[in-house]
Design an enzyme around this catalytic site. Structure first.
Site, short mmCIF file in Angstrom:
data_model
loop_
_atom_site.label_atom_id
_atom_site.label_comp_id
_atom_site.label_asym_id
_atom_site.label_seq_id
_atom_site.Cartn_x
_atom_site.Cartn_y
_atom_site.Cartn_z
N HIS A 1 3.62 3.83 7.95
CA HIS A 1 3.28 3.68 6.47
C HIS A 1 2.24 4.65 5.97
O HIS A 1 1.70 5.65 6.97
CB HIS A 1 2.10 2.42 6.31
CG HIS A 1 0.84 2.36 7.33
ND1 HIS A 1 0.95 1.95 8.52
CD2 HIS A 1 -0.44 2.98 7.05
CE1 HIS A 1 -0.11 2.18 8.95
NE2 HIS A 1 -1.01 2.69 8.14
N ASP B 1 -1.07 5.88 3.92
CA ASP B 1 -2.45 5.57 3.32
C ASP B 1 -2.66 6.34 2.41
O ASP B 1 -2.79 7.71 2.42
CB ASP B 1 -3.42 5.76 4.66
CG ASP B 1 -3.17 4.85 5.77
OD1 ASP B 1 -2.86 3.71 5.35
OD2 ASP B 1 -3.56 4.91 6.95
N HIS C 1 -7.94 3.20 0.45
CA HIS C 1 -7.79 2.36 1.80
C HIS C 1 -9.13 2.41 2.43
O HIS C 1 -9.78 1.33 3.05
CB HIS C 1 -6.88 2.90 2.77
CG HIS C 1 -6.72 2.31 4.14
ND1 HIS C 1 -6.84 0.91 4.23
CD2 HIS C 1 -6.52 2.85 5.32
CE1 HIS C 1 -6.58 0.80 5.47
NE2 HIS C 1 -6.50 1.86 6.11
#
Length: 250
Positions: free
Chosen positions: A67, A69, A73
């Site tokens: 994933h 970021d 975040h």
């Protein structure tokens, strides 16, 4: 026509998947509540009278599997997914191999500025705008959550990772565009314990950079010379999103 010719050339190159496959059993950060993952839930099926087709829904955290970021975040008010467009989807790829150091010192180790300078002495200066990935071979532990965290008897984690001086050197002195790694966290576990925080990840995101976590197959790409392509769903306000990441090299 020239770009079409370039595409023909690229199709003849080696293409390597750098993202993990995802299922309902794939691991994710233990701090999240149960039930946050529900993939391929069928809500409309082939037997429907109105139209014979299958439609599914997908529920997952933004930080799931391989994933990306975004700064929001970690910090409220920072940029989310909407701030990062197509100029963040293709980069020169640099791979720094930490596996020899891990074999010699154990998992409680981190890449240093000296390690980066040694890499440059062998491969040349890291180009501005590069995506720098840290190879630890931690991806070979996927999808075993305990192995990925490498828990000790007291529940402490022991995974290699970045050091803050190394990341600051790459972004400030080499002008890289993004960083990536195979582990769940940016920070080496022992440094996170010392800081009582994920200080490396916080620094990356607070300074407007993005990173890709839980990468795969970095052992299958060269240290330099490859291109990395990264993509993710276009969801505004997202703090992180599962990513599809691919390396291409001759």
């Amino acid at each position: 026509m020239s770009l079409w010719e370039d595409l023909d050339k690229l199709k003849k190159c080696h293409w390597v998947e750098l993202s993990h496959p995802l299922t309902n059993e794939s691991p994710y950060w233990g701090g999240m509540p149960d039930g946050v993952v529900e993939l391929c839930n069928t809500v409309f099926d082939y037997e429907e009278e109105i139209l014979s087709c299958r439609i599914q829904t997908y529920k997952f955290p933004g930080q799931f599997g391989t994933h990306v970021d975004f700064p929001s975040h970690f910090s409220p008010g920072k940029a989310g997914a909407e701030a990062y467009g197509t100029d963040y989807m293709a980069f020169p790829l640099v791979v720094i191999d930490l596996t020899g150091k891990i074999a010699a010192e154990g998992p409680d180790t981190a890449v240093t500025v000296a390690d980066i300078e040694a890499w440059e002495a062998e491969h040349g200066r890291i180009p501005e705008g590069a995506f720098v990935a840290l190879r630890t071979d931690w991806s070979k532990r996927w999808p075993d959550n305990d192995a990925l965290n490498n828990f000790d008897e007291e529940g402490g984690e022991h995974a290699p990772g970045w050091s803050l001086p190394a990341l600051q050197f790459l972004y400030n002195e080499r002008g890289i565009k993004a960083n990536g790694h195979e582990t769940f966290d940016t920070d080496a576990s022992y440094l996170a314990v010392e800081a009582d925080d994920l200080a490396c990840e916080r620094w990356v995101l607070d300074n407007g950079h993005i990173q890709v976590e839980v990468m795969d197959n970095l052992d299958k790409v060269p240290a330099t010379g490859a291109i990395v392509f990264a993509s993710w769903p276009r969801i505004e306000g997202a703090t992180g999103l599962p990513a599809r990441v691919v390396a291409v090299f001759e």
